[in-house]
Design an enzyme around this catalytic site. Sequence first.
Site, PDB file in Angstrom:
ATOM      1  N   LYS A 104       4.174 -21.053 -30.076  1.00  0.00           N
ATOM      2  CA  LYS A 104       2.822 -21.159 -29.526  1.00  0.00           C
ATOM      3  C   LYS A 104       2.014 -22.277 -30.187  1.00  0.00           C
ATOM      4  O   LYS A 104       0.805 -22.353 -30.016  1.00  0.00           O
ATOM      5  CB  LYS A 104       2.090 -19.822 -29.682  1.00  0.00           C
ATOM      6  CG  LYS A 104       2.773 -18.672 -28.960  1.00  0.00           C
ATOM      7  CD  LYS A 104       2.051 -17.371 -29.199  1.00  0.00           C
ATOM      8  CE  LYS A 104       2.793 -16.200 -28.622  1.00  0.00           C
ATOM      9  NZ  LYS A 104       2.576 -15.973 -27.230  1.00  0.00           N
ATOM     10  N   GLY A 105       2.676 -23.100 -30.992  1.00  0.00           N
ATOM     11  CA  GLY A 105       1.978 -24.194 -31.669  1.00  0.00           C
ATOM     12  C   GLY A 105       1.195 -23.756 -32.896  1.00  0.00           C
ATOM     13  O   GLY A 105       0.411 -24.530 -33.450  1.00  0.00           O
ATOM     14  N   ALA A 107       2.331 -22.936 -35.888  1.00  0.00           N
ATOM     15  CA  ALA A 107       2.817 -23.501 -37.158  1.00  0.00           C
ATOM     16  C   ALA A 107       2.021 -24.760 -37.505  1.00  0.00           C
ATOM     17  O   ALA A 107       1.629 -24.947 -38.656  1.00  0.00           O
ATOM     18  CB  ALA A 107       4.309 -23.806 -37.078  1.00  0.00           C
ATOM     19  N   ASN A 135      16.241 -29.470 -37.549  1.00  0.00           N
ATOM     20  CA  ASN A 135      15.088 -28.573 -37.476  1.00  0.00           C
ATOM     21  C   ASN A 135      13.931 -29.287 -36.768  1.00  0.00           C
ATOM     22  O   ASN A 135      12.870 -29.533 -37.337  1.00  0.00           O
ATOM     23  CB  ASN A 135      14.678 -28.112 -38.877  1.00  0.00           C
ATOM     24  CG  ASN A 135      13.669 -26.993 -38.850  1.00  0.00           C
ATOM     25  OD1 ASN A 135      13.207 -26.566 -37.803  1.00  0.00           O
ATOM     26  ND2 ASN A 135      13.307 -26.523 -40.027  1.00  0.00           N
ATOM     27  N   TYR A 142       4.980 -30.358 -38.317  1.00  0.00           N
ATOM     28  CA  TYR A 142       4.363 -31.119 -39.405  1.00  0.00           C
ATOM     29  C   TYR A 142       3.732 -32.408 -38.878  1.00  0.00           C
ATOM     30  O   TYR A 142       2.623 -32.780 -39.304  1.00  0.00           O
ATOM     31  CB  TYR A 142       5.381 -31.408 -40.520  1.00  0.00           C
ATOM     32  CG  TYR A 142       5.527 -30.250 -41.479  1.00  0.00           C
ATOM     33  CD1 TYR A 142       4.790 -30.195 -42.654  1.00  0.00           C
ATOM     34  CD2 TYR A 142       6.380 -29.184 -41.199  1.00  0.00           C
ATOM     35  CE1 TYR A 142       4.906 -29.125 -43.531  1.00  0.00           C
ATOM     36  CE2 TYR A 142       6.504 -28.106 -42.066  1.00  0.00           C
ATOM     37  CZ  TYR A 142       5.763 -28.079 -43.228  1.00  0.00           C
ATOM     38  OH  TYR A 142       5.870 -27.009 -44.087  1.00  0.00           O
ATOM     39  N   LEU A 143       4.395 -33.076 -37.951  1.00  0.00           N
ATOM     40  CA  LEU A 143       3.816 -34.310 -37.392  1.00  0.00           C
ATOM     41  C   LEU A 143       2.521 -34.000 -36.637  1.00  0.00           C
ATOM     42  O   LEU A 143       1.539 -34.742 -36.754  1.00  0.00           O
ATOM     43  CB  LEU A 143       4.820 -35.016 -36.481  1.00  0.00           C
ATOM     44  CG  LEU A 143       6.061 -35.582 -37.167  1.00  0.00           C
ATOM     45  CD1 LEU A 143       6.993 -36.227 -36.143  1.00  0.00           C
ATOM     46  CD2 LEU A 143       5.705 -36.582 -38.261  1.00  0.00           C
TER      47      LEU A 143
END
Length: 194
Positions: A104-105, A107, A135, A142-143
């Site tokens: 769901k975004g 992270a 991964n 992270y980006l």
Amino acid sequence: MIKITGEHLYIKEIEIDELTDSVMAWFSDKHLMKYYTNSQKVITRDSLIAAIEQGKKEGNIFTYGIYDIQRELLIGTLKLGPINKVHRTSDLATLIGDYSFLGKGLAAEAIKLGNQLAFSVYDIRKLYGGMYESNVASIKAYLRAGWLIEGRLKGFYQVDGRNEDRVLVGCFNPKYFSEIEIEKVRNKQENYYE
């Protein structure tokens, strides 16, 4: 108590009594742990509590819970550290453990909250990390959270008898890095990751 709130999530230091059986199940789930620890070391409740207490005592590793704002529910963990106090650098690892919140975004939002925590509370100059090249979900998270790809270590991991690269990522505290320095890193990303 430190609490940093985003749009859907907030983070705060995790309480030992929150390490319930359902939370500890995250750390024995092969799918969730596939990329989480390089050592493949088993994480038990006792070892996790010991690590949290030791890190806090030494002041170099801090474990936060990731909580859903709407349900006031612990859905993952965020670990800041080990912090290098001389250079003011740190690793930042996140885990969304509750399957109903994966994909769901969230992270990326949790990582952004971790960036804010590291830079504003702990005065970290630079965050760093590395992940398996396969991964992709983690790299993208992270980006999306403002991190940049800084390099690649060829064949760093051995997975099922084959070599796999480690993608190196970093996030720069604008208090210590100019936009020009950050842009130079941004412009080189494509050399390390497609």
